[in-house]
Design a protein around this motif. Structure first.
Motif, PDB file in Angstrom:
ATOM      1  N   SER A  49       0.830  -1.207   0.000  1.00 24.69           N
ATOM      2  CA  SER A  49       0.000   0.000   0.000  1.00 24.69           C
ATOM      3  C   SER A  49       0.863   1.255   0.000  1.00 24.69           C
ATOM      4  CB  SER A  49      -0.932  -0.012   1.209  1.00 24.69           C
ATOM      5  OG  SER A  49      -1.808   1.084   1.172  1.00 24.69           O
ATOM      6  N   SER A  50       1.921   1.237   0.797  1.00 25.81           N
ATOM      7  CA  SER A  50       2.812   2.395   0.851  1.00 25.81           C
ATOM      8  C   SER A  50       3.557   2.574  -0.467  1.00 25.81           C
ATOM      9  CB  SER A  50       3.817   2.226   1.996  1.00 25.81           C
ATOM     10  OG  SER A  50       3.143   2.121   3.231  1.00 25.81           O
ATOM     11  N   LEU A  51       3.983   1.453  -1.059  1.00 23.03           N
ATOM     12  CA  LEU A  51       4.664   1.524  -2.350  1.00 23.03           C
ATOM     13  C   LEU A  51       3.733   2.074  -3.414  1.00 23.03           C
ATOM     14  CD1 LEU A  51       6.627  -1.866  -2.347  1.00 23.03           C
ATOM     15  CD2 LEU A  51       7.600   0.438  -2.176  1.00 23.03           C
ATOM     16  N   ALA A  52       2.476   1.636  -3.387  1.00 22.11           N
ATOM     17  CA  ALA A  52       1.510   2.130  -4.367  1.00 22.11           C
ATOM     18  C   ALA A  52       1.292   3.623  -4.205  1.00 22.11           C
ATOM     19  CB  ALA A  52       0.192   1.382  -4.228  1.00 22.11           C
ATOM     20  N   ALA A  53       1.201   4.084  -2.947  1.00 20.03           N
ATOM     21  CA  ALA A  53       0.975   5.513  -2.704  1.00 20.03           C
ATOM     22  C   ALA A  53       2.184   6.347  -3.085  1.00 20.03           C
ATOM     23  CB  ALA A  53       0.629   5.733  -1.227  1.00 20.03           C
ATOM     24  N   ALA A  54       3.388   5.742  -3.031  1.00 14.69           N
ATOM     25  CA  ALA A  54       4.604   6.502  -3.309  1.00 14.69           C
ATOM     26  C   ALA A  54       5.015   6.461  -4.774  1.00 14.69           C
ATOM     27  CB  ALA A  54       5.753   5.968  -2.450  1.00 14.69           C
ATOM     28  N   MET A  55       4.398   5.611  -5.570  1.00 16.35           N
ATOM     29  CA  MET A  55       4.800   5.473  -6.974  1.00 16.35           C
ATOM     30  C   MET A  55       4.198   6.608  -7.793  1.00 16.35           C
ATOM     31  SD  MET A  55       4.608   2.125  -9.407  1.00 16.35           S
ATOM     32  CE  MET A  55       5.531   2.043 -10.939  1.00 16.35           C
ATOM     33  N   PRO A  56       5.007   7.446  -8.422  1.00 16.55           N
ATOM     34  CA  PRO A  56       4.485   8.576  -9.196  1.00 16.55           C
ATOM     35  C   PRO A  56       3.553   8.114 -10.308  1.00 16.55           C
ATOM     36  CG  PRO A  56       6.854   8.793  -8.855  1.00 16.55           C
ATOM     37  CD  PRO A  56       6.485   7.425  -8.389  1.00 16.55           C
ATOM     38  N   THR A  57       2.541   8.929 -10.571  1.00 16.73           N
ATOM     39  CA  THR A  57       1.564   8.569 -11.593  1.00 16.73           C
ATOM     40  C   THR A  57       2.216   8.456 -12.960  1.00 16.73           C
ATOM     41  OG1 THR A  57      -0.158   9.713 -10.341  1.00 16.73           O
ATOM     42  CG2 THR A  57      -0.620   9.235 -12.647  1.00 16.73           C
ATOM     43  N   PHE A  58       3.174   9.357 -13.244  1.00 16.44           N
ATOM     44  CA  PHE A  58       3.801   9.298 -14.562  1.00 16.44           C
ATOM     45  C   PHE A  58       4.581   8.001 -14.729  1.00 16.44           C
ATOM     46  CE2 PHE A  58       7.787  10.471 -12.536  1.00 16.44           C
ATOM     47  CZ  PHE A  58       8.753   9.945 -13.384  1.00 16.44           C
ATOM     48  N   LEU A  59       5.093   7.440 -13.591  1.00 18.88           N
ATOM     49  CA  LEU A  59       5.865   6.210 -13.669  1.00 18.88           C
ATOM     50  C   LEU A  59       4.944   5.023 -13.968  1.00 18.88           C
ATOM     51  CD1 LEU A  59       8.897   5.964 -13.395  1.00 18.88           C
ATOM     52  CD2 LEU A  59       8.590   5.183 -11.044  1.00 18.88           C
ATOM     53  N   SER A  60       3.793   4.954 -13.277  1.00 19.58           N
ATOM     54  CA  SER A  60       2.826   3.881 -13.561  1.00 19.58           C
ATOM     55  C   SER A  60       2.279   3.999 -14.977  1.00 19.58           C
ATOM     56  CB  SER A  60       1.674   3.938 -12.557  1.00 19.58           C
ATOM     57  OG  SER A  60       2.143   3.789 -11.237  1.00 19.58           O
ATOM     58  N   GLY A  61       1.886   5.235 -15.335  1.00 20.80           N
ATOM     59  CA  GLY A  61       1.374   5.436 -16.685  1.00 20.80           C
ATOM     60  C   GLY A  61       2.433   5.187 -17.741  1.00 20.80           C
ATOM     61  N   GLY A  62       3.669   5.618 -17.469  1.00 18.16           N
ATOM     62  CA  GLY A  62       4.753   5.390 -18.417  1.00 18.16           C
ATOM     63  C   GLY A  62       5.050   3.916 -18.600  1.00 18.16           C
ATOM     64  N   LEU A  63       4.954   3.142 -17.494  1.00 21.23           N
ATOM     65  CA  LEU A  63       5.173   1.704 -17.610  1.00 21.23           C
ATOM     66  C   LEU A  63       4.098   1.065 -18.484  1.00 21.23           C
ATOM     67  CD1 LEU A  63       6.803  -0.772 -16.771  1.00 21.23           C
ATOM     68  CD2 LEU A  63       5.365  -0.944 -14.715  1.00 21.23           C
ATOM     69  N   MET A  64       2.845   1.494 -18.323  1.00 20.59           N
ATOM     70  CA  MET A  64       1.774   0.973 -19.177  1.00 20.59           C
ATOM     71  C   MET A  64       2.006   1.370 -20.635  1.00 20.59           C
ATOM     72  SD  MET A  64      -0.397  -0.841 -17.455  1.00 20.59           S
ATOM     73  CE  MET A  64       1.062  -1.435 -16.583  1.00 20.59           C
ATOM     74  N   LEU A  65       2.413   2.632 -20.849  1.00 16.51           N
ATOM     75  CA  LEU A  65       2.713   3.061 -22.209  1.00 16.51           C
ATOM     76  C   LEU A  65       3.840   2.225 -22.806  1.00 16.51           C
ATOM     77  CD1 LEU A  65       2.544   6.966 -21.882  1.00 16.51           C
ATOM     78  CD2 LEU A  65       0.853   5.460 -22.942  1.00 16.51           C
ATOM     79  N   PHE A  66       4.862   1.960 -22.014  1.00 17.50           N
ATOM     80  CA  PHE A  66       5.989   1.150 -22.490  1.00 17.50           C
ATOM     81  C   PHE A  66       5.537  -0.261 -22.864  1.00 17.50           C
ATOM     82  CE2 PHE A  66       8.825  -2.211 -20.840  1.00 17.50           C
ATOM     83  CZ  PHE A  66       9.738  -2.237 -21.893  1.00 17.50           C
ATOM     84  N   LEU A  67       4.770  -0.891 -21.982  1.00 17.23           N
ATOM     85  CA  LEU A  67       4.316  -2.247 -22.281  1.00 17.23           C
ATOM     86  C   LEU A  67       3.453  -2.275 -23.534  1.00 17.23           C
ATOM     87  CD1 LEU A  67       3.429  -3.467 -18.664  1.00 17.23           C
ATOM     88  CD2 LEU A  67       5.423  -4.105 -20.028  1.00 17.23           C
ATOM     89  N   GLY A  68       2.584  -1.267 -23.685  1.00 14.88           N
ATOM     90  CA  GLY A  68       1.763  -1.206 -24.886  1.00 14.88           C
ATOM     91  C   GLY A  68       2.580  -0.945 -26.132  1.00 14.88           C
ATOM     92  N   LEU A  69       3.548  -0.011 -26.037  1.00 14.83           N
ATOM     93  CA  LEU A  69       4.400   0.275 -27.193  1.00 14.83           C
ATOM     94  C   LEU A  69       5.212  -0.945 -27.598  1.00 14.83           C
ATOM     95  CD1 LEU A  69       5.681   3.875 -26.345  1.00 14.83           C
ATOM     96  CD2 LEU A  69       4.115   3.225 -28.179  1.00 14.83           C
ATOM     97  N   GLU A  70       5.692  -1.708 -26.625  1.00 13.15           N
ATOM     98  CA  GLU A  70       6.462  -2.916 -26.934  1.00 13.15           C
ATOM     99  C   GLU A  70       5.619  -3.904 -27.727  1.00 13.15           C
ATOM    100  OE1 GLU A  70       9.901  -4.524 -25.889  1.00 13.15           O
ATOM    101  OE2 GLU A  70       9.873  -2.524 -26.754  1.00 13.15           O
ATOM    102  N   LEU A  71       4.374  -4.096 -27.304  1.00 14.44           N
ATOM    103  CA  LEU A  71       3.506  -5.009 -28.043  1.00 14.44           C
ATOM    104  C   LEU A  71       3.220  -4.488 -29.445  1.00 14.44           C
ATOM    105  CD1 LEU A  71       0.951  -6.051 -25.269  1.00 14.44           C
ATOM    106  CD2 LEU A  71       2.694  -7.494 -26.330  1.00 14.44           C
ATOM    107  N   LEU A  72       2.981  -3.182 -29.574  1.00 16.53           N
ATOM    108  CA  LEU A  72       2.710  -2.617 -30.891  1.00 16.53           C
ATOM    109  C   LEU A  72       3.933  -2.703 -31.799  1.00 16.53           C
ATOM    110  CD1 LEU A  72       0.648   0.529 -29.848  1.00 16.53           C
ATOM    111  CD2 LEU A  72      -0.200  -1.436 -31.134  1.00 16.53           C
ATOM    112  N   LEU A  73       5.103  -2.417 -31.245  1.00 15.60           N
ATOM    113  CA  LEU A  73       6.318  -2.476 -32.061  1.00 15.60           C
ATOM    114  C   LEU A  73       6.629  -3.905 -32.500  1.00 15.60           C
ATOM    115  CD1 LEU A  73       8.627   0.016 -30.118  1.00 15.60           C
ATOM    116  CD2 LEU A  73       7.619   0.351 -32.377  1.00 15.60           C
TER     117      LEU A  73
END
Length: 734
Positions: free
Chosen positions: A349-373
């Motif tokens: 819970s603490s890790l989730a609260a401390a993880m920046p939104t851009f980092l979570s969103g960026g990780l999702m963008l990265f995973l999606g871009l990898e699949l698309l590429l």
């Protein structure tokens, strides 16, 4: 020391990677009004990941296989949950969390059940029949859903258009720009480096940079959370894992049931992903993997994880290959991974609260871009253009209408392309007439010469493959071209050979009914040969009457005749042609006439007859027995014999039928040795025989007469060779 160090290093890497992705997945599944369940969601996902690691470490056929929670199924479920947000908003916060976890758990349990059933029934190979471009399109569509999910995590809106309306907001830009930069950096670095700490290092570096800038600019974490730069995780920071009974009683099951299609899609995609990973491991490790056993093990692991409300997963390709490279070859690697994950649950819970939104969103963008590429861009270099076009079609359908529609579009396009491609495959193996294809009946010279001129009246089509609505038109068109073209010769018999036909559908049956109707109108006899029982039943159900040879004998020209094989069909058709020519096959002739037909007129033909011994045999007698010494040859003056061999199961196989004027045993006579087949009398036979010893005597006492006998044998062998060459040429052209 390396025995313990390598698994520990791998467990640390895989565990830290799972912690980061687990937080990002939970953030994707619990957006907006569902954020109250973020901490619980992180804990559930991590616990399920640990369960997967322990079960696969215990039972997997890949001892060092490391399972990963799969982003593709998370993307599908997140998209479905986002569509439920209006309905979930009316529920109490705890019910919302329970409903999302119930959706996640039921989907994982469905995946586990599908894995286990396919493995138990040994059907793992069936899924591999799904066309590769469709699989690639599904994965590319999943990549888009992850990109869309990343944008939703940044903008708080579901859907590309809704997210686009917030791109002008400075607070959104403050998350979107670093998220895009982080995703791009991840793509570049991980494509250039395979170091196990590269991904974790980038995530930790991104978090350090974020908090460093907050400190530099004097922005307190509470303000960053108000700006949604950090996620809001209600509660006291402790992870509370709900019991399965709590999920059952506290979830809105009508909402859960509404996303069952998405769950089925996720389960199927997980099946494809697991089999693709196993195929990759087999290729990379150079050893065979028991696919069905792995399906059963992964099925049990996912059933347990689903019972907790957790996420689905299976052995990961990249992390397992990494284990090979660093020497973590035992089952302790999976145990170490589970230990690291469980250690992080307490701070989830603490890790989730401390993880920046851009980092979570960026990780999702990265995973999606990898699949698309990988599945959209890179596949263009390996797939034919027509196959590759299926991928953007599925992707476009996914973007504009949703994943399920994309799934349907992909399958529909694949079916259409398959039908189109298969319909262009030749189903006519050979087209020939009676001049190049002959039965195994050795006939009198006059009859053989007549068939050389009458052969154009016989048309033979040897068919192949599965005949359906896309291919039967080839047959209909070919028959029409040969029967109705202005320059086509007059036809009497059409033979359709089904020896290489595996089956046919109702449209193909209709096509053959049309062919029979056309033939009947032109006065042709249609003969079907080598029909299997299912094909016979299909033709009869269509109303087509198939006459047996006995029934055909009572009809001058039956509509359709059914023969056991092509050889019998050719024999029957040749008899019809000869009958129309004056029944040469049954015309009695003196022995001298047979010899004259073979080698031409010669004053010593009567001497040839005198030099041979006349014999009369009755039906059923054996003229030649396999294994006997070949010391005589025979010239048939009247009657018919058959050449056959005995099969291992006791049945007899007819090789040839010989009628008046045929010569029997000339090859063995020249080569010597033993007879290789039996010759059985079928009708009363009159024949003349010449022994090897007598021919050798003639060579010394009467060389002229001996020369005539050698000429007779040479002409016979030459004619058989010419006919054999014609048949070989026809088969080579097929």
């Amino acid at each position: 020391m390396k025995r313990y160090l390598a698994p520990a290093m791998l467990g640390l890497f895989a565990g830290v990677d799972t912690l980061g992705s687990g937080i990002a997945f939970a953030t994707l599944l619990f957006p907006g009004v569902l954020a109250a369940g973020l901490g619980t969601g992180v804990g559930i996902i991590l616990v399920s990941a640990a369960v997967l690691s322990l079960i696969l470490a215990w039972r997997s056929t890949c001892p060092n296989g490391i399972p990963l929670v799969q982003e593709t199924s998370i993307a599908i479920l997140a998209s479905a949950i986002a569509g439920l947000l209006p309905a979930l908003t009316a529920l109490p916060p705890e019910a919302r969390t329970n409903t999302v976890l119930a959706i996640l758990g039921v989907s994982t349990a469905m995946t586990g059940l599908l894995f286990w059933l396919f493995g138990r029934l040994r059907l793992g190979a069936l899924v591999r029949f799904l066309p590769y471009p469709v699989i690639a399109g599904f994965l590319a569509g999943s990549g888009w859903l992850l990109v869309e999910g990343g944008l939703m995590m940044i903008t708080g809106e579901h859907g590309l258009l809704a997210s686009a309306r917030h791109l002008g907001d400075p607070l959104v830009q403050a998350k979107l720009i670093p998220a895009a930069l982080f995703a791009g950096l991840m793509v570049v670095v991980l494509r250039r480096s395979s170091h196990p700490l590269a991904a974790s290092g980038l995530m930790i570096g991104g978090a350090v940079a974020f908090y460093g800038l907050l400190s530099l600019w004097g922005i307190p974490p509470e303000q960053a959370r108000n700006w949604t730069w950090l996620p809001t995780v209600p509660g006291d920071g402790q992870v509370s894992l709900p019991l399965p009974t709590t999920l059952i009683s506290g979830a809105d099951w009508s909402a859960v049931a509404s996303v069952i299609p998405a769950m089925i899609s996720a389960a199927l995609l997980n099946m494809l992903g697991l089999l693709l990973n196993l195929s990759g491991l087999e290729l990379a490790q150079g050893k065979e993997i028991d696919t069905n056993a792995e399906l059963r093990t992964s099925g049990i692991a996912n059933l347990l994880a689903g019972g907790l409300g957790g996420a689905s997963g299976y052995v990961g390709l990249s992390v397992t290959l990494l284990a090979d490279r660093i020497g973590a070859t035992g089952r302790s690697a999976g145990v170490a991974t589970a230990i690291v994950i469980l250690a992080g649950v307490a701070w989830a819970s603490s890790l989730a609260a401390a993880m920046p939104t851009f980092l979570s969103g960026g990780l999702m963008l990265f995973l999606g871009l990898e699949l698309l590429l990988e599945w959209l861009v890179a596949s263009r270099r390996t797939l034919p253009r027509r196959d590759w076009m299926i991928i953007p079609a599925i992707l476009a359908a996914t973007i504009f209408t949703g994943f399920l529609t994309g799934l349907a579009v992909g399958l529909a396009i694949s079916v259409i392309l398959f039908v189109y491609t298969y319909s262009r495959q030749p189903v006519i193996r050979l087209t020939a007439d009676g001049r190049t294809l002959r039965s195994s009946v050795d006939r009198a010279p006059a009859a053989s010469h007549a068939l050389n001129s009458l052969g154009t009246r016989l048309l033979v089509l040897r068919l192949q493959g599965y005949l359906f609505f896309g291919t039967v038109e080839q047959v209909v068109t070919e028959v029409k071209a040969h029967l109705t073209a202005p320059d086509s010769p007059s036809r009497t018999v059409l033979i359709l050979d089904f020896r290489h036909v595996s089956g046919l559908d109702s449209a193909a049956v209709s096509g053959f009914s049309r062919i029979c109707g056309l033939a009947r109108g032109l006065g042709l006899l249609v003969v079907f040969s080598h029909l299997s029982l299912p094909v016979q039943a299909s033709l009869r159900r269509s109303g087509l009457s198939l006459a047996t040879p006995d029934a055909a004998a009572q009809q001058p020209l039956p509509q359709a005749l059914m023969m056991a094989d092509l050889d019998h069909a050719l024999e029957y058709s040749e008899n019809i042609l000869l009958g129309q020519h004056g029944d040469l096959s049954q015309t009695p002739a003196p022995m001298v006439q047979h010899l004259r037909d073979l080698i031409g007129n010669h004053p010593r033909l009567p001497d040839m007859v005198t030099a041979m011994t006349r014999r009369v045999l009755t039906p059923g007698e054996t003229l030649i027995r396999a294994g006997e010494t070949a010391d005589e040859l025979y010239v048939l003056a009247a009657g018919q014999v058959k050449v056959q061999i005995a099969l291992p199961d006791g049945r007899s196989l007819r090789l040839r039928t010989m009628t008046a004027g045929a010569i029997v045993g000339e090859i063995a006579h020249y080569l010597g040795g033993r007879r290789t087949a039996d010759v059985i009398v079928e009708t009363p036979v009159t024949l003349y025989c010449l022994s090897r010893q007598h021919l050798m005597h003639l060579e010394e006492a009467d060389s002229g007469l001996a020369l005539l006998f050698h000429r007779l044998l040479a002409v016979t062998l030459a004619e058989k060779l010419v006919l054999a060459n014609r048949q070989i040429q026809s088969l080579q052209q097929a």
